[in-house]
Design a protein around this motif. Sequence first.
Motif, PDB file in Angstrom:
ATOM      1  N   PRO A  85      19.258 -71.973 -52.491  1.00 49.30           N
ATOM      2  CA  PRO A  85      18.780 -73.321 -52.180  1.00 49.30           C
ATOM      3  C   PRO A  85      17.447 -73.694 -52.818  1.00 49.30           C
ATOM      4  N   TYR A  86      16.610 -72.714 -53.174  1.00 49.15           N
ATOM      5  CA  TYR A  86      15.342 -73.060 -53.805  1.00 49.15           C
ATOM      6  C   TYR A  86      15.516 -73.486 -55.254  1.00 49.15           C
ATOM      7  N   SER A  87      16.708 -73.383 -55.782  1.00 49.68           N
ATOM      8  CA  SER A  87      17.122 -74.041 -57.011  1.00 49.68           C
ATOM      9  C   SER A  87      16.174 -73.856 -58.184  1.00 49.68           C
ATOM     10  N   MET A  88      15.325 -74.833 -58.471  1.00 46.72           N
ATOM     11  CA  MET A  88      14.476 -74.824 -59.656  1.00 46.72           C
ATOM     12  C   MET A  88      13.293 -73.875 -59.541  1.00 46.72           C
ATOM     13  N   VAL A  89      13.115 -73.253 -58.353  1.00 50.49           N
ATOM     14  CA  VAL A  89      12.100 -72.205 -58.196  1.00 50.49           C
ATOM     15  C   VAL A  89      12.741 -70.932 -57.626  1.00 50.49           C
ATOM     16  N   GLN A  90      13.975 -70.698 -57.985  1.00 51.61           N
ATOM     17  CA  GLN A  90      14.665 -69.460 -57.606  1.00 51.61           C
ATOM     18  C   GLN A  90      13.816 -68.240 -57.973  1.00 51.61           C
ATOM     19  N   PRO A 215       4.528 -80.792 -43.125  1.00 52.58           N
ATOM     20  CA  PRO A 215       4.750 -81.402 -41.811  1.00 52.58           C
ATOM     21  C   PRO A 215       5.419 -80.404 -40.857  1.00 52.58           C
ATOM     22  N   ASN A 216       5.353 -80.678 -39.568  1.00 53.24           N
ATOM     23  CA  ASN A 216       5.986 -79.810 -38.579  1.00 53.24           C
ATOM     24  C   ASN A 216       7.493 -80.014 -38.508  1.00 53.24           C
ATOM     25  N   ALA A 217       7.964 -81.178 -38.941  1.00 63.08           N
ATOM     26  CA  ALA A 217       9.397 -81.481 -38.907  1.00 63.08           C
ATOM     27  C   ALA A 217       9.744 -82.338 -40.114  1.00 63.08           C
ATOM     28  N   PHE A 218      11.028 -82.341 -40.479  1.00 67.20           N
ATOM     29  CA  PHE A 218      11.469 -83.029 -41.680  1.00 67.20           C
ATOM     30  C   PHE A 218      12.698 -83.884 -41.387  1.00 67.20           C
ATOM     31  N   THR A 219      12.664 -85.112 -41.880  1.00 67.46           N
ATOM     32  CA  THR A 219      13.831 -85.985 -41.859  1.00 67.46           C
ATOM     33  C   THR A 219      14.227 -86.254 -43.302  1.00 67.46           C
ATOM     34  N   LEU A 220      15.402 -85.807 -43.682  1.00 69.83           N
ATOM     35  CA  LEU A 220      15.925 -85.996 -45.034  1.00 69.83           C
ATOM     36  C   LEU A 220      16.924 -87.143 -45.025  1.00 69.83           C
ATOM     37  N   GLN A 221      16.771 -88.061 -45.954  1.00 73.86           N
ATOM     38  CA  GLN A 221      17.755 -89.121 -46.159  1.00 73.86           C
ATOM     39  C   GLN A 221      18.161 -89.127 -47.624  1.00 73.86           C
ATOM     40  N   VAL A 257      16.151 -78.031 -45.332  1.00 76.41           N
ATOM     41  CA  VAL A 257      16.227 -79.231 -46.172  1.00 76.41           C
ATOM     42  C   VAL A 257      16.803 -78.872 -47.532  1.00 76.41           C
ATOM     43  N   MET A 258      16.288 -77.811 -48.124  1.00 73.09           N
ATOM     44  CA  MET A 258      16.769 -77.394 -49.442  1.00 73.09           C
ATOM     45  C   MET A 258      18.229 -76.949 -49.400  1.00 73.09           C
ATOM     46  N   ARG A 259      18.615 -76.315 -48.305  1.00 74.71           N
ATOM     47  CA  ARG A 259      20.017 -75.912 -48.164  1.00 74.71           C
ATOM     48  C   ARG A 259      20.917 -77.153 -48.062  1.00 74.71           C
ATOM     49  N   ALA A 260      20.471 -78.148 -47.285  1.00 73.37           N
ATOM     50  CA  ALA A 260      21.241 -79.372 -47.142  1.00 73.37           C
ATOM     51  C   ALA A 260      21.367 -80.093 -48.489  1.00 73.37           C
ATOM     52  N   VAL A 261      20.273 -80.163 -49.252  1.00 74.39           N
ATOM     53  CA  VAL A 261      20.322 -80.780 -50.582  1.00 74.39           C
ATOM     54  C   VAL A 261      21.331 -80.033 -51.461  1.00 74.39           C
TER      55      VAL A 261
END
Length: 267
Positions: A85-90, A215-221, A257-261
Amino acid sequence: MKVYISADIEGTAGITHWDEADRNNPAYPEFREEMTREVVAACDGAVAAGATDILIKDAHDSGRNIYVSQLPECARIVRGWSGHPYSMVQELDESFDALVLVGYHSRAGAEGNPLAHTMSLNVAEMRINGEPASEFMLHTYAAATLGVPVAFVSGDEGLCADVKKVNPKIGTFATSRGVGPSSVSVSPARAQRGIREGVNAALQEDLASMKIRLPNAFTLQIKYTNPVNAYQASFYPGAKHLGDRTIGFETGDFFEVMRAVKFTLRD
């Protein structure tokens, strides 16, 4: 000093059209060469600042763009994609002193680069906690989960302006400015010198000052270009179909978040 370099192509000097980023197009070799030269310039700057171990991620498209024969002896390179999931920074981890991003570009929906996008051309816009997200933002946050600061970024003017908004201590070098479907670019020689000097200077600064607070929490849209993709992605665990081609996802862990992306984007 141990430095990680993540390299893309859409923010390299001169590049203007998708043909130039496509390995199957005759225009590609020129910009593959420029991508390589800008990475080598970043390596040279890092070595001059005291780096003895450099790991490079070839982070464009196939992950097989950089001419490896041109890399310095102290460099290692990650080619291809593992699916992490870290993709471009694997392979980035806590042992690195700094992250350098070369050839990055403006986010999806921005006009700073005719090749602007965020991870996929299927994304019309991505937001994290309401803020438009670029590949710079995604991978800077990923690095921050490991305590690694981004020290330097090269790419178009729009991206460099966004970088300074995140942390003005991060070094930048602007290679080009988008004007509709065209670009106004510095010469490759100037880009390479700017990157070499910029990386050298940035790595000699107080790297701790370049860290960001997550941040303490993340909302991804994620808003897709095609509503079919939004419907399909809404079945990812925890995702919600918000309508208007958009899904939402909430978590307290940026890795999620990265896994969801990773699992909600389709090429």
